[in-house]
Design a protein around this motif. Structure first.
Motif, PDB file in Angstrom:
ATOM      1  N   PRO A 138      29.188  43.323  30.986  1.00 41.23           N
ATOM      2  CA  PRO A 138      28.557  43.040  32.274  1.00 41.23           C
ATOM      3  C   PRO A 138      27.384  43.975  32.582  1.00 41.23           C
ATOM      4  N   LEU A 139      27.474  45.225  32.122  1.00 44.04           N
ATOM      5  CA  LEU A 139      26.341  46.133  32.314  1.00 44.04           C
ATOM      6  C   LEU A 139      25.114  45.631  31.555  1.00 44.04           C
ATOM      7  N   ALA A 140      25.317  45.082  30.362  1.00 47.48           N
ATOM      8  CA  ALA A 140      24.198  44.555  29.575  1.00 47.48           C
ATOM      9  C   ALA A 140      23.531  43.382  30.289  1.00 47.48           C
ATOM     10  N   ALA A 155      28.299  53.014  30.674  1.00 48.99           N
ATOM     11  CA  ALA A 155      29.673  52.501  30.623  1.00 48.99           C
ATOM     12  C   ALA A 155      30.679  53.644  30.682  1.00 48.99           C
ATOM     13  N   ARG A 156      30.435  54.703  29.923  1.00 53.26           N
ATOM     14  CA  ARG A 156      31.356  55.843  29.930  1.00 53.26           C
ATOM     15  C   ARG A 156      31.340  56.561  31.274  1.00 53.26           C
ATOM     16  N   SER A 157      30.165  56.631  31.898  1.00 57.47           N
ATOM     17  CA  SER A 157      30.068  57.287  33.203  1.00 57.47           C
ATOM     18  C   SER A 157      30.823  56.498  34.263  1.00 57.47           C
ATOM     19  N   LEU A 158      30.680  55.183  34.228  1.00 59.07           N
ATOM     20  CA  LEU A 158      31.382  54.342  35.194  1.00 59.07           C
ATOM     21  C   LEU A 158      32.887  54.437  34.995  1.00 59.07           C
ATOM     22  N   PHE A 159      33.318  54.413  33.733  1.00 62.85           N
ATOM     23  CA  PHE A 159      34.747  54.566  33.455  1.00 62.85           C
ATOM     24  C   PHE A 159      35.257  55.910  33.963  1.00 62.85           C
ATOM     25  N   SER A 160      34.507  56.969  33.725  1.00 60.22           N
ATOM     26  CA  SER A 160      34.941  58.305  34.149  1.00 60.22           C
ATOM     27  C   SER A 160      35.134  58.365  35.651  1.00 60.22           C
ATOM     28  N   ALA A 161      34.238  57.721  36.385  1.00 59.38           N
ATOM     29  CA  ALA A 161      34.345  57.723  37.847  1.00 59.38           C
ATOM     30  C   ALA A 161      35.602  56.990  38.303  1.00 59.38           C
ATOM     31  N   VAL A 162      35.844  55.807  37.733  1.00 60.03           N
ATOM     32  CA  VAL A 162      37.026  55.023  38.118  1.00 60.03           C
ATOM     33  C   VAL A 162      38.299  55.738  37.672  1.00 60.03           C
ATOM     34  N   HIS A 163      38.298  56.243  36.445  1.00 62.06           N
ATOM     35  CA  HIS A 163      39.481  56.934  35.935  1.00 62.06           C
ATOM     36  C   HIS A 163      39.827  58.137  36.807  1.00 62.06           C
ATOM     37  N   GLU A 185      39.399  51.064  47.886  1.00 65.17           N
ATOM     38  CA  GLU A 185      38.372  52.095  47.741  1.00 65.17           C
ATOM     39  C   GLU A 185      37.649  51.968  46.405  1.00 65.17           C
ATOM     40  N   ILE A 186      38.389  51.674  45.360  1.00 63.66           N
ATOM     41  CA  ILE A 186      37.769  51.504  44.046  1.00 63.66           C
ATOM     42  C   ILE A 186      36.803  50.326  44.061  1.00 63.66           C
ATOM     43  N   ALA A 187      37.207  49.218  44.678  1.00 61.77           N
ATOM     44  CA  ALA A 187      36.333  48.048  44.753  1.00 61.77           C
ATOM     45  C   ALA A 187      35.042  48.377  45.492  1.00 61.77           C
ATOM     46  N   VAL A 188      35.175  49.096  46.592  1.00 62.04           N
ATOM     47  CA  VAL A 188      33.990  49.454  47.385  1.00 62.04           C
ATOM     48  C   VAL A 188      33.078  50.397  46.604  1.00 62.04           C
ATOM     49  N   ILE A 189      33.651  51.414  46.009  1.00 61.11           N
ATOM     50  CA  ILE A 189      32.847  52.439  45.336  1.00 61.11           C
ATOM     51  C   ILE A 189      32.199  51.903  44.065  1.00 61.11           C
ATOM     52  N   VAL A 190      32.920  51.089  43.282  1.00 62.66           N
ATOM     53  CA  VAL A 190      32.312  50.508  42.085  1.00 62.66           C
ATOM     54  C   VAL A 190      31.162  49.589  42.474  1.00 62.66           C
ATOM     55  N   GLY A 191      31.366  48.781  43.495  1.00 59.22           N
ATOM     56  CA  GLY A 191      30.286  47.914  43.968  1.00 59.22           C
ATOM     57  C   GLY A 191      29.077  48.715  44.410  1.00 59.22           C
ATOM     58  N   ALA A 192      29.329  49.808  45.134  1.00 58.56           N
ATOM     59  CA  ALA A 192      28.228  50.656  45.601  1.00 58.56           C
ATOM     60  C   ALA A 192      27.515  51.342  44.437  1.00 58.56           C
ATOM     61  N   MET A 193      28.285  51.772  43.431  1.00 52.23           N
ATOM     62  CA  MET A 193      27.670  52.408  42.264  1.00 52.23           C
ATOM     63  C   MET A 193      26.759  51.436  41.525  1.00 52.23           C
ATOM     64  N   VAL A 194      27.241  50.207  41.334  1.00 50.78           N
ATOM     65  CA  VAL A 194      26.430  49.205  40.636  1.00 50.78           C
ATOM     66  C   VAL A 194      25.180  48.888  41.445  1.00 50.78           C
ATOM     67  N   ASP A 195      25.340  48.741  42.751  1.00 47.87           N
ATOM     68  CA  ASP A 195      24.178  48.468  43.605  1.00 47.87           C
ATOM     69  C   ASP A 195      23.170  49.605  43.528  1.00 47.87           C
ATOM     70  N   GLY A 196      23.684  50.832  43.468  1.00 49.99           N
ATOM     71  CA  GLY A 196      22.792  51.989  43.394  1.00 49.99           C
ATOM     72  C   GLY A 196      22.041  52.076  42.081  1.00 49.99           C
ATOM     73  N   LEU A 197      22.660  51.572  41.010  1.00 51.87           N
ATOM     74  CA  LEU A 197      22.003  51.590  39.704  1.00 51.87           C
ATOM     75  C   LEU A 197      20.994  50.460  39.543  1.00 51.87           C
TER      76      LEU A 197
END
Length: 212
Positions: A138-140, A155-163, A185-197
């Motif tokens: 999905p990142l690609a 991908a590794r950075s996003l995983f590290s944040a969620v983990h 909280e995970i749903a909100v933060i992952v969505g925000a991280m993707v939006d920020g990128l």
């Protein structure tokens, strides 16, 4: 296959399953080869005719855990049409759910350390790295201009944040977070991280993509 090899394969599988049950019940600290041998009906020394050592036994259990995690993430991806952003949110929440439902087995994936000077086998590394495809694909789609190496880092950075969120949220201490709240909280933060990128879309400007 000879009768002797069939018997060895049977005991090996029973040993791995017994080790999985032991870890699920009491974590890595509760794993005792003598108890496992007694459970499957072999002598304690015979355990090391079935696996090279305790490291291999733990890695084999981990392989089964990773296979189930893979299936859980695949199911989350396949749960109806979704944008790449929504797919990343889905698999992050699925990762949290899997960890909560398989807590000790999930912890063992990260708590286990090989004996000093002994490397992790290539087959185990390959199984671990293969799971990153759930994040990478999905990142690609979101960032077609990025190189494979850049996507791998993201991908590794996003995983590290969620983990990290899951690890701290599920701790049986004051910092623990109820699973339902943690999922939100995970749903909100992952969505925000993707939006920020994701770079803002400028009207009338086309994005530039690189050839693969």
């Amino acid at each position: 296959m000879s009768k002797a090899l069939e018997r060895r394969a049977k005991f090996r599988e029973e040993l791995i399953q017994a080790a999985e049950r032991s870890i699920a019940a009491g974590g890595l600290a509760g794993l005792k080869t003598r108890e496992l041998a007694r459970e499957i009906g072999v002598a304690n020394g015979a355990v090391y005719n079935l696996v090279e050592d305790v490291d291999e036994l733990i890695l084999r259990v981990g392989s089964q855990t990773l296979a189930r995690l893979d299936a859980s993430l695949t199911a989350a991806e396949s749960n109806g049409p979704a944008s790449p952003r929504e797919t990343l949110v889905r698999i992050a929440v699925a990762y949290c759910d899997f960890a909560a439902e398989n807590l000790e087995l999930w912890r063992a994936l990260f708590e286990h350390r090989m004996a000093p000077g002994k490397p992790v086998p290539e087959w185990a590394i390959s199984e671990q790295m293969d799971l990153f495809r759930h994040i990478y694909h999905p990142l690609a789609e979101l960032f077609p201009e990025r190189t494979p190496a850049e996507l791998g880092v993201t991908a590794r950075s996003l995983f590290s944040a969620v983990h990290g969120m899951v690890l701290l949220g599920l701790e049986q201490k004051l910092i623990a977070v109820p699973v339902d709240a943690l999922r939100k909280e995970i749903a909100v933060i992952v969505g925000a991280m993707v939006d920020g990128l994701t770079p803002p879309v400028v009207p009338g400007k086309r994005s530039v993509t690189r050839d693969p």
